[in-house]
Scaffold this motif. Structure first.
Motif, mmCIF file in Angstrom:
data_model
loop_
_atom_site.group_PDB
_atom_site.id
_atom_site.type_symbol
_atom_site.label_atom_id
_atom_site.label_comp_id
_atom_site.label_asym_id
_atom_site.label_seq_id
_atom_site.Cartn_x
_atom_site.Cartn_y
_atom_site.Cartn_z
ATOM 1 N N GLU A 36 0.821 -1.217 0.000
ATOM 2 C CA GLU A 36 0.000 0.000 0.000
ATOM 3 C C GLU A 36 0.853 1.266 0.000
ATOM 4 O O GLU A 36 0.521 2.247 -0.686
ATOM 5 C CB GLU A 36 -0.925 -0.001 1.222
ATOM 6 N N ALA A 37 1.949 1.266 0.733
ATOM 7 C CA ALA A 37 2.797 2.456 0.837
ATOM 8 C C ALA A 37 3.461 2.811 -0.484
ATOM 9 O O ALA A 37 3.938 3.946 -0.660
ATOM 10 C CB ALA A 37 3.864 2.250 1.909
ATOM 11 N N GLY A 73 7.090 18.921 -8.959
ATOM 12 C CA GLY A 73 6.570 18.358 -10.204
ATOM 13 C C GLY A 73 6.460 19.363 -11.331
ATOM 14 O O GLY A 73 5.843 19.073 -12.367
ATOM 15 N N LYS A 74 7.075 20.534 -11.168
ATOM 16 C CA LYS A 74 6.989 21.552 -12.221
ATOM 17 C C LYS A 74 7.719 21.064 -13.476
ATOM 18 O O LYS A 74 8.828 20.554 -13.400
ATOM 19 C CB LYS A 74 7.608 22.860 -11.731
ATOM 20 N N PRO A 75 7.102 21.248 -14.646
ATOM 21 C CA PRO A 75 7.709 20.757 -15.887
ATOM 22 C C PRO A 75 8.859 21.617 -16.392
ATOM 23 O O PRO A 75 9.602 21.195 -17.277
ATOM 24 C CB PRO A 75 6.549 20.766 -16.881
ATOM 25 N N HIS A 76 9.005 22.823 -15.844
ATOM 26 C CA HIS A 76 10.089 23.692 -16.287
ATOM 27 C C HIS A 76 10.482 24.651 -15.166
ATOM 28 O O HIS A 76 9.798 24.745 -14.140
ATOM 29 C CB HIS A 76 9.668 24.492 -17.530
ATOM 30 N N ARG A 77 11.569 25.356 -15.362
ATOM 31 C CA ARG A 77 12.002 26.391 -14.436
ATOM 32 C C ARG A 77 12.620 27.527 -15.249
ATOM 33 O O ARG A 77 13.036 27.330 -16.391
ATOM 34 C CB ARG A 77 13.010 25.855 -13.429
ATOM 35 N N ILE A 78 12.661 28.687 -14.634
ATOM 36 C CA ILE A 78 13.209 29.856 -15.293
ATOM 37 C C ILE A 78 14.598 30.136 -14.721
ATOM 38 O O ILE A 78 14.773 30.201 -13.507
ATOM 39 C CB ILE A 78 12.309 31.094 -15.095
ATOM 40 N N SER A 128 8.064 10.641 -5.193
ATOM 41 C CA SER A 128 7.118 11.503 -4.488
ATOM 42 C C SER A 128 5.755 10.836 -4.303
ATOM 43 O O SER A 128 5.260 10.171 -5.222
ATOM 44 C CB SER A 128 6.933 12.804 -5.276
ATOM 45 N N PRO A 129 5.120 11.030 -3.130
ATOM 46 C CA PRO A 129 3.765 10.491 -2.918
ATOM 47 C C PRO A 129 2.760 11.054 -3.923
ATOM 48 O O PRO A 129 1.738 10.426 -4.180
ATOM 49 C CB PRO A 129 3.427 10.945 -1.497
ATOM 50 N N GLN A 130 3.060 12.218 -4.493
ATOM 51 C CA GLN A 130 2.188 12.809 -5.506
ATOM 52 C C GLN A 130 2.446 12.220 -6.898
ATOM 53 O O GLN A 130 1.714 12.519 -7.841
ATOM 54 C CB GLN A 130 2.375 14.330 -5.563
ATOM 55 N N PHE A 138 11.577 15.415 2.492
ATOM 56 C CA PHE A 138 11.366 15.493 3.925
ATOM 57 C C PHE A 138 11.773 16.876 4.422
ATOM 58 O O PHE A 138 12.547 17.587 3.765
ATOM 59 C CB PHE A 138 12.192 14.425 4.647
ATOM 60 N N ALA A 139 11.273 17.234 5.586
ATOM 61 C CA ALA A 139 11.631 18.520 6.173
ATOM 62 C C ALA A 139 13.092 18.514 6.606
ATOM 63 O O ALA A 139 13.655 17.467 6.943
ATOM 64 C CB ALA A 139 10.724 18.823 7.362
ATOM 65 N N GLY A 140 13.709 19.671 6.611
ATOM 66 C CA GLY A 140 15.099 19.776 7.058
ATOM 67 C C GLY A 140 16.072 19.795 5.900
ATOM 68 O O GLY A 140 15.689 19.728 4.726
#
Length: 204
Positions: A36-37, A73-78, A128-130, A138-140
């Motif tokens: 499941e995880a 999950g962004k398909p691009h960056r500037i 990613s869970p998404q 994770f945080a940190g």
């Protein structure tokens, strides 16, 4: 996608061979369906590749996960006033991949059986869970391993035990009981899909 052989049989004359990446893909597909995880992972958009390790030693990389999207999950960056994206990778049906799971041979196959299973799940758990092309964050400061590699690895081993407890068909993972030399001896050669590292390219 490019399919290439990892073959050290030097013309043994044995036909066929063992398709390593196809077998690992089937293994991962079963894991993501049973546990499941890992159920957020759609292996139809994850491709499996191999890289020949430069040195045949017990130390170094065994496997890696390459996300094919940017943070969130962004398909691009500037950058520098231009739009950049990851060079797309498609399967034979034209589906765009979101991740590459890459294994270093023969090093990965020379691990113990338990270490191989743990390595496979370790890379899947990075997704990613998404399921958006980014890694699990994770945080940190250590966003990839939750600030504790030991805790991350302990959780991965728990997932491996859960999968084995569900009694998957042994034919899915039987090949992991052999090291590279044994697998090559049984099948004549070991081959699979080999995908070059994708580049960051400018977009229109």
């Amino acid at each position: 996608m490019n399919r290439a052989r990892h073959d050290k049989s030097h013309g043994s004359g044995v036909s066929g061979g063992f398709d390593f990446t196809a077998h690992v893909h089937s293994l991962c597909d079963d894991m993501t369906r049973r546990v499941e995880a890992l159920g957020h992972i759609n292996m139809a958009r994850v491709t499996v590749s191999f890289t020949q390790a430069r040195k045949n030693t017990a130390h170094g990389m065994f496997a890696s996960l390459t996300p094919l999207r940017f943070t969130g999950g962004k398909p691009h960056r500037i950058r520098g006033g231009r739009k950049w994206g990851v060079q797309p990778i498609h399967d034979t049906k034209g589906r765009e991949m979101l991740y590459i799971v890459n294994f270093y041979l023969p090093r990965f196959l020379d691990l113990s059986f338990d270490e191989k299973l743990t390595t496979v799940v370790h890379e899947l758990w990075h997704i990613s869970p998404q399921f958006n092309g980014d890694i699990r964050r994770f945080a940190g400061r250590c966003h990839a391993h939750s600030g504790s590699q030991a805790r991350y690895d302990a959780h991965v081993r728990t997932l491996v035990r859960q999968w084995l407890a569900l009694k998957p068909p042994e034919k899915l993972y039987a090949f992991l009981r052999y090291d590279f030399r044994e697998l090559r001896t049984r099948h004549g050669r070991v081959f699979g899909q080999k995908i070059p590292a994708p580049k960051i390219v400018p977009l229109p």
